[in-house]
Design an enzyme around this catalytic site. Structure first.
Site, PDB file in Angstrom:
ATOM      1  CB  SER A 108      19.342  -2.704  21.091  1.00 20.79           C
ATOM      2  OG  SER A 108      19.237  -1.461  20.439  1.00 20.79           O
ATOM      3  CE  LYS A 182      16.549   0.308  20.330  1.00 19.27           C
ATOM      4  NZ  LYS A 182      16.064   1.212  19.299  1.00 19.27           N
ATOM      5  CE  LYS A 251      19.166  -6.926  18.757  1.00 24.09           C
ATOM      6  NZ  LYS A 251      19.790  -5.683  19.083  1.00 24.09           N
TER       7      LYS A 251
HETATM    8  P1  NAD Z   1      24.906  -3.794  11.848  1.00 25.37           P
HETATM    9  O1  NAD Z   1      24.754  -5.271  11.746  1.00 25.37           O
HETATM   10  O2  NAD Z   1      24.715  -2.957  10.635  1.00 25.37           O
HETATM   11  O3  NAD Z   1      26.359  -3.440  12.458  1.00 25.37           O
HETATM   12  C1  NAD Z   1      27.019  -4.201  13.436  1.00 25.37           C
HETATM   13  C2  NAD Z   1      28.520  -4.069  13.193  1.00 25.37           C
HETATM   14  O4  NAD Z   1      29.206  -4.748  14.245  1.00 25.37           O
HETATM   15  C3  NAD Z   1      28.979  -4.718  11.882  1.00 25.37           C
HETATM   16  O5  NAD Z   1      29.772  -3.802  11.153  1.00 25.37           O
HETATM   17  C4  NAD Z   1      29.775  -5.946  12.329  1.00 25.37           C
HETATM   18  O6  NAD Z   1      30.857  -6.275  11.451  1.00 25.37           O
HETATM   19  C5  NAD Z   1      30.282  -5.482  13.677  1.00 25.37           C
HETATM   20  N1  NAD Z   1      30.605  -6.581  14.590  1.00 25.37           N
HETATM   21  C6  NAD Z   1      29.826  -7.640  14.942  1.00 25.37           C
HETATM   22  N2  NAD Z   1      30.461  -8.399  15.859  1.00 25.37           N
HETATM   23  C7  NAD Z   1      31.659  -7.812  16.084  1.00 25.37           C
HETATM   24  C8  NAD Z   1      32.760  -8.133  16.918  1.00 25.37           C
HETATM   25  N3  NAD Z   1      32.754  -9.226  17.703  1.00 25.37           N
HETATM   26  N4  NAD Z   1      33.850  -7.315  16.890  1.00 25.37           N
HETATM   27  C9  NAD Z   1      33.860  -6.216  16.096  1.00 25.37           C
HETATM   28  N5  NAD Z   1      32.850  -5.865  15.279  1.00 25.37           N
HETATM   29  C10 NAD Z   1      31.761  -6.652  15.273  1.00 25.37           C
HETATM   30  O7  NAD Z   1      23.916  -3.345  13.001  1.00 25.37           O
HETATM   31  P2  NAD Z   1      23.333  -1.858  13.279  1.00 25.37           P
HETATM   32  O8  NAD Z   1      22.063  -1.697  12.525  1.00 25.37           O
HETATM   33  O9  NAD Z   1      24.418  -0.861  13.141  1.00 25.37           O
HETATM   34  O10 NAD Z   1      22.896  -2.030  14.806  1.00 25.37           O
HETATM   35  C11 NAD Z   1      23.831  -1.952  15.872  1.00 25.37           C
HETATM   36  C12 NAD Z   1      23.027  -1.960  17.175  1.00 25.37           C
HETATM   37  O11 NAD Z   1      22.165  -0.826  17.198  1.00 25.37           O
HETATM   38  C13 NAD Z   1      22.120  -3.194  17.334  1.00 25.37           C
HETATM   39  O12 NAD Z   1      22.084  -3.567  18.687  1.00 25.37           O
HETATM   40  C14 NAD Z   1      20.759  -2.680  16.862  1.00 25.37           C
HETATM   41  O13 NAD Z   1      19.695  -3.424  17.440  1.00 25.37           O
HETATM   42  C15 NAD Z   1      20.805  -1.244  17.339  1.00 25.37           C
HETATM   43  N6  NAD Z   1      19.982  -0.274  16.593  1.00 25.37           N
HETATM   44  C16 NAD Z   1      19.907  -0.300  15.219  1.00 25.37           C
HETATM   45  C17 NAD Z   1      19.134   0.663  14.564  1.00 25.37           C
HETATM   46  C18 NAD Z   1      19.013   0.692  13.060  1.00 25.37           C
HETATM   47  O14 NAD Z   1      18.129   1.404  12.544  1.00 25.37           O
HETATM   48  N7  NAD Z   1      19.863   0.015  12.297  1.00 25.37           N
HETATM   49  C19 NAD Z   1      18.450   1.651  15.294  1.00 25.37           C
HETATM   50  C20 NAD Z   1      18.572   1.672  16.680  1.00 25.37           C
HETATM   51  C21 NAD Z   1      19.346   0.703  17.324  1.00 25.37           C
END
Ligand code: NAD
Length: 304
Positions: A108, A182, A251
């Site tokens: 997102s 989104k 965010k």
């Molecule tokens: P999260 O923090 O659990 O996962 C993010 C992952 O990205 C981590 O494993 C981290 O180590 C990795 N990462 C960060 N920077 C990096 C880089 N430079 N290189 C490689 N890896 C890197 O987050 P999430 O909950 O999985 O969310 C991911 C996206 O999806 C976000 O944009 C969030 O807003 C969106 N989202 C989350 C949910 C939810 O319920 N968790 C639902 C819909 C959308």
């Protein structure tokens, strides 16, 4: 530009970057569907665990992941990380990409920034689809996400075999429209959580039973996903474990603020909600659960 649907059916090669709460179960479904996965994440233990579980290959570098992939999917916290992974100094995905490769950003991100990034990527010869999701980690595991895909229509259609493994795809329009959709969805989602929390805290303090309140709201016009799903599962039992960080929701609300500012549209509620979530993040920390907004609002209630 590759818009041949048959290129993207299993065993096509997918590079997947970001194995967090969402990326891990989404990538696992793709591996189970027969796609050949190469993965990358800053958390090396997570990568090891994922590869052991699914037989995927751990990429030695982002460039190596680009070389291996027909499609690269990013599922990262936000747009700065996506830009760094795709185009950052030193190691990056684009350095390895072959002609015809397609990028799909399922994170997102700010639609305002995505407009700029998608133009830059197209100039380099690589179209990018912005395809954020709604549904959380449980729906990710079940392949029941709502996927909001912005980008050239034929290209989005050509990627539908990949999307269908993870959920239901909606074409939202041109580049960045998925990220705009989104941001607006999460404005509403965060809004119902905040409103329902204030209603529950106020009613409970007056003496209403919280469970009775939720049951009545869910049979009445005040219901929402927050009262139907988040209150029964994560808030009333006080487990606060929806798997979506409060900092990520804060965010998303900042993106909604930016979007309303860029379009000069009414922003009273967006601004108020965004500043409330920012304060909650400051009080509870980035990686508290988004449902802990309830706790933050509870903490504002004055003692009698
Ligand atoms: P999260 O923090 O659990 O996962 C993010 C992952 O990205 C981590 O494993 C981290 O180590 C990795 N990462 C960060 N920077 C990096 C880089 N430079 N290189 C490689 N890896 C890197 O987050 P999430 O909950 O999985 O969310 C991911 C996206 O999806 C976000 O944009 C969030 O807003 C969106 N989202 C989350 C949910 C939810 O319920 N968790 C639902 C819909 C959308």
């Amino acid at each position: 530009m590759n818009s041949d649907k048959s290129s993207f059916i299993p065993p096509a090669a997918i590079g997947f970057v970001g194995l967090g709460n969402m990326g891990y179960p989404m990538a696992r479904r793709l591996a189970e569907a027969g796609y050949v996965l190469t993965v990358f994440d800053l958390a090396s233990e997570t990568v090891t665990q994922f590869c052991q579980e699914t037989g995927a290959t751990a990429a030695d570098s982002l460039e190596a992941l680009g070389i291996a992939a027909d499609i690269v999917i990013t599922m990262l916290p936000e747009g700065k990380a996506v830009r760094k992974v795709l185009l950052g100094e030193g190691d990056n995905v684009v350095a390895g990409l072959k002609d015809g490769a397609v990028l799909i950003d399922m994170s997102s991100c700010s639609p305002v920034d995505t407009r700029v990034l998608s133009k830059e990527m197209l100039e380099l010869g690589f179209p990018i689809i912005d395809a954020p999701v709604s549904g959380g980690k449980y729906k990710a595991a079940d392949g029941q996400l709502a996927i909001m895909a912005g980008g050239e229509k034929d290209l989005v259609e050509s990627c539908s075999p990949v999307f269908e493994v993870m959920g239901k795809v909606f074409h939202t329009g041109g580049p960045a429209s998925g990220h705009a959709m989104k941001a607006m969805n999460n404005f509403l989602s965060a809004g119902t959580l905040a409103l329902a929390s204030e209603a529950m805290i106020t009613g409970s303090k007056f003496g209403l039973d919280p469970q009775v309140m939720v049951d009545i709201i869910n049979a009445s016009t005040g219901r929402s996903n927050s009262t139907e799903d988040k209150f029964p599962k994560f808030i009333l039992p006080r487990t606060f474990n929806s798997g979506f960080y409060l900092g990520l929701m804060a965010k998303d609300l900042r993106f909604a603020v930016d979007l309303a500012a860029s379009e000069n549209t009414p922003n009273n509620f967006i601004n108020l909600l965004s500043s409330t979530y920012d304060k909650a993040e400051e009080a509870l920390g980035f990686d508290s659960d988004n449902t802990e907004l309830f706790k933050y609002l509870e903490s504002l209630a004055e003692e009698d």
